[in-house]
Design a protein around this motif. Structure first.
Motif, mmCIF file in Angstrom:
data_model
loop_
_atom_site.group_PDB
_atom_site.id
_atom_site.type_symbol
_atom_site.label_atom_id
_atom_site.label_comp_id
_atom_site.label_asym_id
_atom_site.label_seq_id
_atom_site.Cartn_x
_atom_site.Cartn_y
_atom_site.Cartn_z
ATOM 1 N N ASN A 27 1.229 -1.311 0.081
ATOM 2 C CA ASN A 27 -0.313 -0.118 0.033
ATOM 3 C C ASN A 27 0.679 1.021 -0.016
ATOM 4 O O ASN A 27 0.645 2.153 -1.290
ATOM 5 C CB ASN A 27 -1.231 -0.123 0.896
ATOM 6 N N VAL A 28 1.330 1.411 0.656
ATOM 7 C CA VAL A 28 2.709 2.455 0.755
ATOM 8 C C VAL A 28 2.845 2.658 -0.296
ATOM 9 O O VAL A 28 3.676 3.776 -0.685
ATOM 10 C CB VAL A 28 3.585 2.416 1.978
ATOM 11 N N ASP A 29 4.479 1.241 -0.661
ATOM 12 C CA ASP A 29 4.772 1.513 -2.068
ATOM 13 C C ASP A 29 3.915 2.338 -3.191
ATOM 14 O O ASP A 29 4.334 3.480 -3.276
ATOM 15 C CB ASP A 29 5.547 0.280 -2.425
ATOM 16 N N LEU A 30 2.535 1.624 -3.969
ATOM 17 C CA LEU A 30 2.195 2.132 -4.155
ATOM 18 C C LEU A 30 1.488 3.473 -4.201
ATOM 19 O O LEU A 30 1.383 4.996 -5.092
ATOM 20 C CB LEU A 30 0.840 1.921 -4.619
ATOM 21 N N PHE A 31 1.140 4.142 -2.872
ATOM 22 C CA PHE A 31 1.260 5.357 -2.666
ATOM 23 C C PHE A 31 2.440 6.454 -3.252
ATOM 24 O O PHE A 31 2.151 7.500 -3.323
ATOM 25 C CB PHE A 31 1.043 5.605 -1.120
ATOM 26 N N ASN A 32 3.550 6.095 -2.282
ATOM 27 C CA ASN A 32 4.901 6.957 -2.670
ATOM 28 C C ASN A 32 5.203 6.886 -4.332
ATOM 29 O O ASN A 32 5.561 8.311 -4.602
ATOM 30 C CB ASN A 32 5.584 6.046 -2.529
ATOM 31 N N LYS A 33 4.879 6.103 -5.188
ATOM 32 C CA LYS A 33 4.617 6.579 -6.604
ATOM 33 C C LYS A 33 4.351 7.395 -7.509
ATOM 34 O O LYS A 33 4.278 8.344 -7.694
ATOM 35 C CB LYS A 33 4.469 4.784 -6.890
ATOM 36 N N ALA A 34 2.959 7.117 -6.617
ATOM 37 C CA ALA A 34 1.988 8.201 -6.781
ATOM 38 C C ALA A 34 2.098 8.801 -7.112
ATOM 39 O O ALA A 34 1.789 10.365 -7.320
ATOM 40 C CB ALA A 34 0.327 6.932 -6.819
ATOM 41 N N LEU A 35 2.441 9.259 -5.512
ATOM 42 C CA LEU A 35 2.832 11.055 -5.097
ATOM 43 C C LEU A 35 3.879 11.571 -5.707
ATOM 44 O O LEU A 35 4.086 12.860 -5.438
ATOM 45 C CB LEU A 35 3.904 10.595 -3.281
ATOM 46 N N GLN A 36 4.878 10.435 -6.029
ATOM 47 C CA GLN A 36 6.178 11.553 -6.623
ATOM 48 C C GLN A 36 5.848 12.006 -8.607
ATOM 49 O O GLN A 36 6.142 12.731 -8.673
ATOM 50 C CB GLN A 36 7.383 9.915 -7.372
ATOM 51 N N GLU A 37 4.692 10.742 -8.809
ATOM 52 C CA GLU A 37 3.754 11.158 -9.701
ATOM 53 C C GLU A 37 3.807 12.349 -10.436
ATOM 54 O O GLU A 37 3.350 13.061 -11.272
ATOM 55 C CB GLU A 37 2.736 10.213 -10.484
ATOM 56 N N ARG A 38 2.565 12.827 -9.507
ATOM 57 C CA ARG A 38 1.972 13.678 -8.655
ATOM 58 C C ARG A 38 3.164 15.128 -8.659
ATOM 59 O O ARG A 38 2.249 16.529 -9.356
ATOM 60 C CB ARG A 38 1.084 13.629 -7.689
ATOM 61 N N GLU A 39 3.810 14.960 -8.052
ATOM 62 C CA GLU A 39 4.732 15.864 -8.024
ATOM 63 C C GLU A 39 5.379 16.577 -8.734
ATOM 64 O O GLU A 39 5.849 17.904 -9.193
ATOM 65 C CB GLU A 39 5.700 15.370 -6.485
ATOM 66 N N THR A 40 6.405 15.297 -10.362
ATOM 67 C CA THR A 40 6.326 15.812 -10.996
ATOM 68 C C THR A 40 5.641 16.249 -11.550
ATOM 69 O O THR A 40 6.210 17.530 -12.904
ATOM 70 C CB THR A 40 7.191 14.163 -11.728
#
Length: 307
Positions: A27-40
């Motif tokens: 769950n955390v890995d998928l969250f962190n990936k999505a967060l990074q994508e939105r920051e980018t």
């Protein structure tokens, strides 16, 4: 056998819900990936200073309240729209397809289908500058709208059930939910109930060699939660119509069943990924409404389906 309580705190992995995933780590890995994508995608997004202040309060307590936030005329208009929808079983936005007057003694609640489409007033609240920025300041990126619920809860003899039992939302490891009561809600009117600080602090119950993790089940009895966190941590978030309530519902919470008066409430979730990492969770927004949004709000619609 004596039960011992062990606490663990965010960001320790044992304090994070696994949601619908096989593990909290996934769950955390998928969250962190999505967060990074939105920051980018939105590198220049910066929330307001006022939003950062509210986010700080949320970080500490897990909940916050802003009084007199929404014009009461808008609230009254939205409440009238809810009544119009729920009283007509043939209305396309009446999700249960039953008349409110005939069902209120047999249902815990009724709700409107696709709130962003069925009521223009919802859009005024959902795209409010401060609402969006509070979510962005807390999640740490340009937020996206997820779930929108518009429902009326009834006074009747039915037992508590569903979200009226203490639970942690599985939607995301970190997101915000905004609550708007469409009528004044006191302690007998079915307020949102939150365990202060529990968005960060979770438990493992130890009985002999056996440990029972909070993730072992979705909902927990009131007495268990009160025994673990203490009654002083239980906050009944009463409010007037037009007030804005906000919570990280990774904390323990429930909606109290109304005793004296019906409660009508709008909830709005802001996230950085599809809730429960499922694209099928997407809510609808009319293309014309999207086209009329300011450019800086269109990113909030990234996870919505335009119709």
């Amino acid at each position: 056998m004596e039960t011992k309580i062990h606490f663990t705190e965010w960001p320790n992995i044992n304090a994070i819900t696994r949601g619908v995933m096989s593990s909290a780590e996934e769950n955390v890995d998928l969250f962190n990936k999505a967060l990074q994508e939105r920051e980018t995608k939105y590198p220049d997004y910066v929330p307001s200073d006022r939003a950062k202040e509210v986010a700080k309060e949320l970080e500490e307590k897990g909940h916050a309240k802003i009084e007199n936030f929404i014009d009461t005329d808008l609230i009254d208009s939205l409440n009238e729209r809810v009544t119009e929808i729920l009283e007509n079983p043939d209305n396309e936005y009446n999700q249960a397809k039953v008349s409110e007057s005939s069902a209120k003694n047999e249902k815990l609640y009724l709700q409107c289908f696709q709130p962003l489409v069925c009521a223009k007033e919802v859009r005024d609240i959902a795209f409010n500058d401060l609402v969006v920025d509070i979510a962005g300041a807390y999640i740490d990126c340009m937020p996206a709208l997820g779930t929108c619920n518009l429902r009326r809860s009834y006074v009747n003899n039915m037992n508590e059930g569903g979200t009226q039992i203490y639970h942690v939302d599985p939607n995301s490891p970190r997101f915000l939910k905004f609550f708007v009561y469409l009528n004044d809600v006191d302690e007998n009117g079915g307020p949102f109930c939150y365990v202060e600080g529990s968005h960060r602090k979770k438990f493992i119950l130890q009985q002999g060699d056996q440990g029972i993790h909070f993730n072992a089940q979705y909902s927990w009895p009131t007495q268990v939660i009160e025994d673990i966190y203490g009654k002083d941590s239980i906050k009944y978030l009463t409010a007037k119509k037009g007030d804005l309530l906000i919570a990280d519902t990774n904390g323990w919470h429930r909606g109290i069943k109304p005793i004296n008066t019906e409660r009508t409430m709008l909830t709005l979730n802001y996230v950085c990924h599809y809730e429960e990492h499922r694209e099928s969770s997407s809510f609808h927004l009319e293309q014309s409404a999207y086209d009329n949004l300011p450019e800086d709000k269109k990113g909030v619609c990234d996870l919505l389906t335009l119709v």
